[in-house]
Design a protein around this motif. Structure first.
Motif, PDB file in Angstrom:
ATOM      1  N   THR A 131     -10.142  11.843  -5.906  1.00  0.00           N
ATOM      2  CA  THR A 131      -9.689  12.936  -6.772  1.00  0.00           C
ATOM      3  C   THR A 131      -8.170  13.047  -6.802  1.00  0.00           C
ATOM      4  OG1 THR A 131      -9.722  14.659  -5.048  1.00  0.00           O
ATOM      5  CG2 THR A 131     -11.783  14.259  -6.267  1.00  0.00           C
ATOM      6  N   ARG A 132      -7.477  12.374  -5.878  1.00  0.00           N
ATOM      7  CA  ARG A 132      -6.013  12.453  -5.802  1.00  0.00           C
ATOM      8  C   ARG A 132      -5.335  11.437  -6.709  1.00  0.00           C
ATOM      9  NH1 ARG A 132      -5.836  17.351  -3.244  1.00  0.00           N
ATOM     10  NH2 ARG A 132      -7.609  17.380  -1.809  1.00  0.00           N
ATOM     11  N   LEU A 133      -6.095  10.567  -7.360  1.00  0.00           N
ATOM     12  CA  LEU A 133      -5.534   9.566  -8.264  1.00  0.00           C
ATOM     13  C   LEU A 133      -5.225  10.218  -9.609  1.00  0.00           C
ATOM     14  CD1 LEU A 133      -4.979   6.419  -8.447  1.00  0.00           C
ATOM     15  CD2 LEU A 133      -7.163   6.313  -9.679  1.00  0.00           C
ATOM     16  N   GLU A 134      -3.932  10.372  -9.919  1.00  0.00           N
ATOM     17  CA  GLU A 134      -3.513  10.982 -11.173  1.00  0.00           C
ATOM     18  C   GLU A 134      -3.490   9.937 -12.290  1.00  0.00           C
ATOM     19  OE1 GLU A 134      -3.123  14.095 -11.629  1.00  0.00           O
ATOM     20  OE2 GLU A 134      -3.262  14.741  -9.527  1.00  0.00           O
ATOM     21  N   PRO A 135      -3.498  10.370 -13.561  1.00  0.00           N
ATOM     22  CA  PRO A 135      -3.567   9.414 -14.676  1.00  0.00           C
ATOM     23  C   PRO A 135      -2.492   8.336 -14.671  1.00  0.00           C
ATOM     24  CG  PRO A 135      -4.032  11.618 -15.465  1.00  0.00           C
ATOM     25  CD  PRO A 135      -3.618  11.763 -14.030  1.00  0.00           C
ATOM     26  N   ASP A 136      -1.292   8.649 -14.208  1.00  0.00           N
ATOM     27  CA  ASP A 136      -0.219   7.653 -14.226  1.00  0.00           C
ATOM     28  C   ASP A 136      -0.103   6.864 -12.924  1.00  0.00           C
ATOM     29  OD1 ASP A 136       0.531   8.287 -16.818  1.00  0.00           O
ATOM     30  OD2 ASP A 136       1.957   9.823 -16.172  1.00  0.00           O
ATOM     31  N   ASP A 137      -0.943   7.163 -11.930  1.00  0.00           N
ATOM     32  CA  ASP A 137      -0.894   6.444 -10.663  1.00  0.00           C
ATOM     33  C   ASP A 137      -1.593   5.096 -10.783  1.00  0.00           C
ATOM     34  OD1 ASP A 137       0.354   8.609  -9.438  1.00  0.00           O
ATOM     35  OD2 ASP A 137      -1.524   9.430  -8.644  1.00  0.00           O
ATOM     36  N   LEU A 138      -1.047   4.096 -10.125  1.00  0.00           N
ATOM     37  CA  LEU A 138      -1.726   2.808 -10.013  1.00  0.00           C
ATOM     38  C   LEU A 138      -2.540   2.717  -8.728  1.00  0.00           C
ATOM     39  CD1 LEU A 138       0.938   0.317 -11.420  1.00  0.00           C
ATOM     40  CD2 LEU A 138      -1.226   1.017 -12.452  1.00  0.00           C
ATOM     41  N   ALA A 139      -2.226   3.547  -7.753  1.00  0.00           N
ATOM     42  CA  ALA A 139      -3.007   3.577  -6.512  1.00  0.00           C
ATOM     43  C   ALA A 139      -2.707   4.862  -5.767  1.00  0.00           C
ATOM     44  CB  ALA A 139      -2.679   2.371  -5.627  1.00  0.00           C
ATOM     45  N   VAL A 140      -3.677   5.276  -4.957  1.00  0.00           N
ATOM     46  CA  VAL A 140      -3.462   6.367  -4.006  1.00  0.00           C
ATOM     47  C   VAL A 140      -3.961   5.881  -2.661  1.00  0.00           C
ATOM     48  CG1 VAL A 140      -5.663   7.494  -4.632  1.00  0.00           C
ATOM     49  CG2 VAL A 140      -3.883   8.788  -3.448  1.00  0.00           C
ATOM     50  N   LEU A 141      -3.169   6.115  -1.613  1.00  0.00           N
ATOM     51  CA  LEU A 141      -3.435   5.599  -0.281  1.00  0.00           C
ATOM     52  C   LEU A 141      -3.803   6.727   0.667  1.00  0.00           C
ATOM     53  CD1 LEU A 141      -1.566   3.480  -1.704  1.00  0.00           C
ATOM     54  CD2 LEU A 141      -0.573   3.016   0.541  1.00  0.00           C
ATOM     55  N   ALA A 142      -4.710   6.439   1.604  1.00  0.00           N
ATOM     56  CA  ALA A 142      -4.991   7.350   2.709  1.00  0.00           C
ATOM     57  C   ALA A 142      -3.964   7.086   3.811  1.00  0.00           C
ATOM     58  CB  ALA A 142      -6.400   7.127   3.243  1.00  0.00           C
ATOM     59  N   LEU A 143      -3.232   8.117   4.197  1.00  0.00           N
ATOM     60  CA  LEU A 143      -2.143   7.986   5.162  1.00  0.00           C
ATOM     61  C   LEU A 143      -2.497   8.695   6.459  1.00  0.00           C
ATOM     62  CD1 LEU A 143       0.834   8.779   2.738  1.00  0.00           C
ATOM     63  CD2 LEU A 143      -0.163   6.540   3.273  1.00  0.00           C
ATOM     64  N   ARG A 144      -1.989   8.153   7.564  1.00  0.00           N
ATOM     65  CA  ARG A 144      -2.318   8.713   8.884  1.00  0.00           C
ATOM     66  C   ARG A 144      -1.066   8.773   9.744  1.00  0.00           C
ATOM     67  NH1 ARG A 144      -3.892  10.464  13.550  1.00  0.00           N
ATOM     68  NH2 ARG A 144      -6.093  10.353  14.134  1.00  0.00           N
ATOM     69  N   GLU A 145      -0.823   9.915  10.360  1.00  0.00           N
ATOM     70  CA  GLU A 145       0.236  10.041  11.344  1.00  0.00           C
ATOM     71  C   GLU A 145      -0.296   9.497  12.665  1.00  0.00           C
ATOM     72  OE1 GLU A 145       4.162  11.183  12.266  1.00  0.00           O
ATOM     73  OE2 GLU A 145       3.175  11.676  10.372  1.00  0.00           O
ATOM     74  N   VAL A 146       0.432   8.536  13.265  1.00  0.00           N
ATOM     75  CA  VAL A 146       0.021   7.965  14.546  1.00  0.00           C
ATOM     76  C   VAL A 146       1.123   8.187  15.578  1.00  0.00           C
ATOM     77  CG1 VAL A 146      -1.476   6.239  13.490  1.00  0.00           C
ATOM     78  CG2 VAL A 146       0.910   5.663  13.962  1.00  0.00           C
ATOM     79  N   GLU A 147       0.738   8.253  16.844  1.00  0.00           N
ATOM     80  CA  GLU A 147       1.706   8.505  17.908  1.00  0.00           C
ATOM     81  C   GLU A 147       2.604   7.304  18.159  1.00  0.00           C
ATOM     82  OE1 GLU A 147      -0.238   9.818  21.416  1.00  0.00           O
ATOM     83  OE2 GLU A 147      -1.028  11.669  20.501  1.00  0.00           O
ATOM     84  N   ASP A 148       2.054   6.101  17.954  1.00  0.00           N
ATOM     85  CA  ASP A 148       2.817   4.877  18.203  1.00  0.00           C
ATOM     86  C   ASP A 148       2.691   3.982  16.979  1.00  0.00           C
ATOM     87  OD1 ASP A 148       4.001   2.564  19.039  1.00  0.00           O
ATOM     88  OD2 ASP A 148       2.789   2.305  20.847  1.00  0.00           O
ATOM     89  N   ALA A 149       3.728   3.951  16.160  1.00  0.00           N
ATOM     90  CA  ALA A 149       3.702   3.194  14.902  1.00  0.00           C
ATOM     91  C   ALA A 149       4.290   1.801  15.059  1.00  0.00           C
ATOM     92  CB  ALA A 149       4.461   3.969  13.824  1.00  0.00           C
ATOM     93  N   ALA A 150       4.469   1.307  16.287  1.00  0.00           N
ATOM     94  CA  ALA A 150       5.152   0.035  16.521  1.00  0.00           C
ATOM     95  C   ALA A 150       4.484  -1.134  15.805  1.00  0.00           C
ATOM     96  CB  ALA A 150       5.233  -0.239  18.028  1.00  0.00           C
ATOM     97  N   ARG A 151       3.121  -1.143  15.729  1.00  0.00           N
ATOM     98  CA  ARG A 151       2.421  -2.278  15.134  1.00  0.00           C
ATOM     99  C   ARG A 151       2.296  -2.168  13.629  1.00  0.00           C
ATOM    100  NH1 ARG A 151      -3.527  -1.492  16.961  1.00  0.00           N
ATOM    101  NH2 ARG A 151      -3.709  -3.177  15.489  1.00  0.00           N
ATOM    102  N   TYR A 152       2.723  -1.064  13.064  1.00  0.00           N
ATOM    103  CA  TYR A 152       2.515  -0.818  11.644  1.00  0.00           C
ATOM    104  C   TYR A 152       3.857  -0.646  10.928  1.00  0.00           C
ATOM    105  CZ  TYR A 152      -1.872   0.732  13.790  1.00  0.00           C
ATOM    106  OH  TYR A 152      -3.018   0.816  14.536  1.00  0.00           O
ATOM    107  N   GLY A 153       3.860  -0.977   9.647  1.00  0.00           N
ATOM    108  CA  GLY A 153       4.967  -0.536   8.825  1.00  0.00           C
ATOM    109  C   GLY A 153       4.760   0.938   8.505  1.00  0.00           C
ATOM    110  N   THR A 154       5.826   1.686   8.403  1.00  0.00           N
ATOM    111  CA  THR A 154       5.697   3.119   8.130  1.00  0.00           C
ATOM    112  C   THR A 154       5.883   3.407   6.647  1.00  0.00           C
ATOM    113  OG1 THR A 154       8.028   3.435   8.684  1.00  0.00           O
ATOM    114  CG2 THR A 154       6.411   3.812  10.429  1.00  0.00           C
ATOM    115  N   VAL A 155       5.479   4.613   6.270  1.00  0.00           N
ATOM    116  CA  VAL A 155       5.494   5.043   4.879  1.00  0.00           C
ATOM    117  C   VAL A 155       6.334   6.305   4.770  1.00  0.00           C
ATOM    118  CG1 VAL A 155       4.061   5.851   2.961  1.00  0.00           C
ATOM    119  CG2 VAL A 155       3.189   4.065   4.496  1.00  0.00           C
TER     120      VAL A 155
END
Length: 409
Positions: A131-155
């Motif tokens: 439901t969060r995908l708006e008409p002009d969006d090409l994608a919507v992502l599920a985002l998560r706050e993590v305590e240790d983001a070392a292994r991930y790229g951040t957003v």
């Protein structure tokens, strides 16, 4: 005809799963099995992911395979029919990257589809994300706050807009990360190439133009890509998949009790009912409907009509990002006029048969589960099954009731 930009959550049925990675960080573990097929408490991780995908009504699976694609094919041929899913497999040539895998599968993609990483699970209400995908969006992502983001790229986000994707820094600090679940318009593939990264070459440039959205969730999240997290998954994933459940009577709880409601035309939601289902979905709780349907035994309508009505309810709920995990109904009554249904049944409340059947098929934490009905026999059925039971009062909002029960749990 509805265009891609008009596709609603109710229309999205395709789940695309990236499962072409080699899994080199897992060392010897992936010598015997592909990373998505590694066992988690004796069940392939990918099967656990498919269970979560399927319960939201995503019943058409497209596996994006590469390395050892025949292993994915053999798994899918056994598991998907058992889980009530259909499947296709698209095999990328060589190693095309996550973006290249989508590019090579472009002729298999629906106008709007869900995309999942095949080595992570993020416990979110998938239909809410849609439901969060708006008409002009090409994608919507599920985002998560993590305590240790070392292994991930951040957003980096600005309200609902994803503005930037940062490379892995190796710094052990909290951060907002991509949770590996996306709702994607097929048009996004135009920004990709035969060999590329979805995030670096597709999402990151598009984010700068404001066409990528994100939604924060705080549900259970795990990526099995390193040995320590794979080991943690053996206990953490089965524990997270064993959820509380709320069992709902139908007539008089979800809809007006107009006496033997068997036709869609006679169905009317009660105020707060759809919102209650959405509240429970967002809380990560299983939602089941258990309803006596003596109208079948009395000849007012048939079982096909019951199933049509339940499909209608499901379609209505999906438009607001909600769903029922499973329906159970009892068509029998000892005083029925239709001979095939004129008998007692241990599924007919106050007997607990419908509830017990659900408990035998779903990983329910009964100690944290309850039933809501509008009759004494509903509560009696709950107690007979070992659950708490609550009787909703006339005019009481189901949404307010379930919010209060969740808050007190």
């Amino acid at each position: 005809m509805m265009t891609a930009t008009q596709t609603r959550p109710t229309d999205i049925r395709q789940a695309v799963i990236l499962c072409g990675g080699i899994g080199s960080r897992l060392g010897a573990l992936t010598e015997a099995a592909l990373k998505p097929l590694l066992p988690v408490a004796e069940t392939p991780f990918l099967e656990r992911l498919l269970f979560e995908i399927g319960r939201f009504g995503l019943d058409r699976i497209l596996f994006l395979a590469a390395h050892r694609a025949d292993d994915i094919r053999a798994f899918a041929a056994e598991a998907c029919p058992r889980l009530g899913l259909t499947f296709e497999i698209a095999v990328e040539p060589d190693r095309a990257g996550t973006g290249g895998a989508l590019w090579h599968a472009r002729d298999h993609l629906d106008p709007v589809f869900f995309l999942f990483n095949g080595d992570s699970w993020f416990d979110v209400n998938l239909l809410d994300l849609a439901t969060r995908l708006e008409p002009d969006d090409l994608a919507v992502l599920a985002l998560r706050e993590v305590e240790d983001a070392a292994r991930y790229g951040t957003v980096t986000v600005d309200g609902p807009r994803v503005r930037r994707f940062a490379e892995k820094t190796g710094s052990s600090a909290p951060g907002l990360v991509n949770g590996g679940i996306y709702v994607v318009r097929r048009d996004l593939v135009d920004a990709l190439s035969p060999s590329c990264s979805l995030e670096a070459n597709g999402l990151a440039p598009l984010a700068e133009t404001g066409r990528i959205a994100g939604r924060r969730y705080d549900g259970f999240f795990i990526d099995i890509g390193i040995p320590s997290d794979f080991e943690r998954a053996q206990h953490a994933i089965p524990a997270a998949q064993r959820r509380p459940a709320v069992f709902l009577d139908r007539d008089g709880v979800l809809n007006e009790d107009r006496h033997y409601v068997g036709e869609i035309e006679r169905f009317c939601w009660l105020p707060g009912a759809q919102e209650a289902v959405k509240t429970l979905n967002d809380a990560g709780v299983f939602v089941f409907v258990v309803t006596n349907q003596a109208g079948v035994a009395r000849g007012f309508y048939d079982e096909a009509a019951v199933n049509r009505l339940h499909a209608f309810m499901q379609a209505e709920l999906r438009t607001i990002g909600a769903h029922i995990d499973a329906f159970r109904y009892c068509p029998y009554h000892p005083d029925g006029t239709v001979l095939a249904y004129a008998r007692p049944s241990d599924w007919r409340k106050p007997a607990p048969g419908m509830i017990l059947d659900l408990l035998s098929h779903w990983p329910v934490d009964t100690a944290r589960s309850f039933l809501v009905g509008d009759q004494d026999h509903d509560v009696a059925a709950a107690h007979a099954a070992g659950l708490a039971g609550y009787k909703i009062a006339g005019g009481e909002s189901l949404d307010e009731l379930v919010r209060a029960r969740l808050a007190s749990a």
